[in-house]
Design an enzyme around this catalytic site. Structure first.
Site, PDB file in Angstrom:
ATOM      1  N   ASP A 131    -109.423 -31.788  23.378  1.00 50.34           N
ATOM      2  CA  ASP A 131    -108.909 -30.430  23.555  1.00 50.34           C
ATOM      3  C   ASP A 131    -110.045 -29.612  24.160  1.00 50.34           C
ATOM      4  O   ASP A 131    -111.042 -29.314  23.499  1.00 50.34           O
ATOM      5  CB  ASP A 131    -108.469 -29.858  22.199  1.00 50.34           C
ATOM      6  CG  ASP A 131    -107.859 -28.459  22.322  1.00 50.34           C
ATOM      7  OD1 ASP A 131    -108.145 -27.768  23.330  1.00 50.34           O
ATOM      8  OD2 ASP A 131    -107.107 -28.057  21.409  1.00 50.34           O
ATOM      9  N   LYS A 138    -104.981 -19.548  26.800  1.00 52.53           N
ATOM     10  CA  LYS A 138    -106.312 -18.966  26.573  1.00 52.53           C
ATOM     11  C   LYS A 138    -107.024 -18.733  27.914  1.00 52.53           C
ATOM     12  O   LYS A 138    -106.550 -17.962  28.710  1.00 52.53           O
ATOM     13  CB  LYS A 138    -107.100 -19.875  25.625  1.00 52.53           C
ATOM     14  CG  LYS A 138    -106.277 -20.384  24.418  1.00 52.53           C
ATOM     15  CD  LYS A 138    -105.867 -19.285  23.457  1.00 52.53           C
ATOM     16  CE  LYS A 138    -104.841 -19.717  22.419  1.00 52.53           C
ATOM     17  NZ  LYS A 138    -105.191 -20.876  21.622  1.00 52.53           N
TER      18      LYS A 138
HETATM   19  C1  LIG Z   1    -104.537 -21.793  20.878  1.00 51.57           C
HETATM   20  C2  LIG Z   1    -105.025 -23.170  20.808  1.00 51.57           C
HETATM   21  C3  LIG Z   1    -104.133 -24.244  20.804  1.00 51.57           C
HETATM   22  C4  LIG Z   1    -102.629 -24.056  20.792  1.00 51.57           C
HETATM   23  O1  LIG Z   1    -102.172 -23.425  21.934  1.00 51.57           O
HETATM   24  P1  LIG Z   1    -100.798 -22.579  22.006  1.00 51.57           P
HETATM   25  O2  LIG Z   1    -100.711 -22.202  23.428  1.00 51.57           O
HETATM   26  O3  LIG Z   1    -100.945 -21.420  21.073  1.00 51.57           O
HETATM   27  O4  LIG Z   1     -99.702 -23.488  21.547  1.00 51.57           O
HETATM   28  C5  LIG Z   1    -104.664 -25.518  20.791  1.00 51.57           C
HETATM   29  N1  LIG Z   1    -105.999 -25.744  20.754  1.00 51.57           N
HETATM   30  C6  LIG Z   1    -106.886 -24.740  20.745  1.00 51.57           C
HETATM   31  C7  LIG Z   1    -108.342 -25.040  20.711  1.00 51.57           C
HETATM   32  C8  LIG Z   1    -106.440 -23.418  20.768  1.00 51.57           C
HETATM   33  O5  LIG Z   1    -107.328 -22.423  20.756  1.00 51.57           O
END
Ligand SMILES: *Cc1c(COP(=O)(O)O)cnc(C)c1O
Length: 396
Positions: A180, A205
């Site tokens: 991730d 994000k």
């Molecule tokens: C926000 C986030 C997610 C999930 O993303 P969404 O768009 O809210 O479903 C996954 N991993 C990390 C590190 C995040 O900050």
């Protein structure tokens, strides 16, 4: 391949078959059949075809995916409705009942729930290890391990996982590796350089960058993305045409935004480190970060993510101090999410109180006086002044 800044503007423009400089929003659920039956059969079955039915594909979804694949140096990518749609669909394209996953203790809360509740209900075994301990990953591998899933820097304690080690470990044991990369963004970290197979993002994000959309992305080989796409047809998390249009628009300034955010966050982190009302400043760009050298090796910038531990000798006092600071901040808004142009702050101990028990909070590194900060692109002088007034009068 051009440089990142150029790809952000021009990659995937071939999916725009009109004369409009900006790819229009194809706000349609379906597309007319081609009078050539053979062509229509291809449209109905081709991976991500952007002209058959929305769940299969859309021109701006293809464009966004092309940009993100080039950022992450992978053959292909797929965009989905949220980061969690990307993460869950990506994982379900790798594991099935009877398989085993190795992951870390500290994870995004949604990913944590997916591993803890969803996968275990469907017969997939999961082992969580300390992400800063390379040997722990290797020791956790079993005969049926199919996936190593990591997040670096992790949420919310900004610990680092050694990507080169994980990439090699996966190759050695023939296990898919997935990262991730949301917190770092591809401007600061490109896991493909370290042999990682799959990169997932919450494009909500940094990639989107304006807190006005939700989206997710999965990046990997062509064959693997085909599998993820097939899974997405049944799981159904397709990204809406308007949101992918916004994503393509937001991506154009990714490099500029992240560079400014890196600069602001480092300056703010240095200011925190020198302030006695802050007990500890967690920032991967500070030499005091316990994994500073590893961060320097695998990252080009420190990101906009910071965590600070406020003074407060007892747990109650620290908790109260965090609440006071949240209430007094004027520019930093108390809101979940991160990676936008505006600065945000959250208090993990209260925000995740409902999802995590005490032991989970501890292993996730969540403490009573911790604030997690996402630094935006406002002027650094204003950001420092805002914290300076909010920290006034804190009790030790
Ligand atoms: C926000 C986030 C997610 C999930 O993303 P969404 O768009 O809210 O479903 C996954 N991993 C990390 C590190 C995040 O900050």
């Amino acid at each position: 391949m051009s440089k990142i800044e150029t790809d952000l503007i021009h990659q995937g423009s071939a999916f725009n078959e009109t004369n409009a400089v900006v790819t229009p929003i194809f706000q349609t659920s379906t597309y007319y059949a081609d009078s050539d039956l053979q062509a229509y059969i291809i449209a109905a079955t081709a991976t991500k075809h952007p002209g058959f039915y929305h769940r299969h594909g859309n021109p701006s979804n293809s464009q966004a995916a092309a940009i993100i694949a080039s950022l992450e140096k992978t053959e292909d990518a797929l965009v989905l409705a949220t980061g969690m749609a990307a993460i869950s669909t990506a994982i379900l394209a790798v594991v099935k009942a009877g398989d085993h996953v190795v992951t870390q203790h500290s994870l995004y809360s949604g990913a944590m729930l997916f591993f803890r509740e969803f996968l275990s209900d469907y017969g997939v075994q999961v082992t969580h290890v300390n992400q800063t301990d390379n040997k722990a990953f290797e020791d956790a591998i079993q005969e049926n391990t199919k996936l190593i899933y990591v997040e670096t820097p992790s949420n919310p304690n900004l610990a680092i996982t050694d990507l080169a080690f994980i990439g090699e470990l996966g190759k050695k044991h023939n296990i898919t590796t997935m990262v991730d990369n949301t917190f770092a963004s591809p401007i600061n970290q490109q896991p493909k350089d370290y042999g990682i197979d799959v990169i997932v993002h919450s494009a909500t994000k940094y990639l989107g960058g304006h807190s006005d959309l939700t989206a997710g992305a999965v990046c990997g080989s062509k064959d693997y993305i085909h599998k993820v796409w097939r899974r997405s047809l049944t799981l159904g998390g397709s990204l809406s045409p308007f949101d992918s249009w916004l994503l393509v628009r937001g991506l154009k300034t990714l490099s500029m935004r992240v560079k400014q955010i890196n600069e602001n966050a480092l300056a703010l982190a240095k200011w925190f480190e020198a302030d006695r009302r802050i007990k500890y400043t967690g920032y991967v760009g500070l030499e005091s970060h316990p994994q500073y050298e590893l961060a320097q090796k695998q990252m080009k910038g420190g990101t906009g993510m910071l965590s600070v531990e406020l003074i407060g000798d007892s747990e109650e006092q620290a908790y109260q101090n965090a609440q006071q600071v949240l209430n007094k901040l004027k520019i930093f808004a108390n809101a979940a999410s991160l990676g936008g142009v505006e600065s945000l702050v959250v208090h993990p101990a209260s925000m995740w109180g409902g999802h995590h028990n005490q032991q989970q909070k501890q292993s996730g590194g969540i403490t009573a006086g911790m604030l997690r900060i996402s630094v935006g692109i406002e002027h650094i002088d204003d950001l420092i002044a805002d914290f300076d007034q909010a920290l006034e009068g804190l009790q030790a």
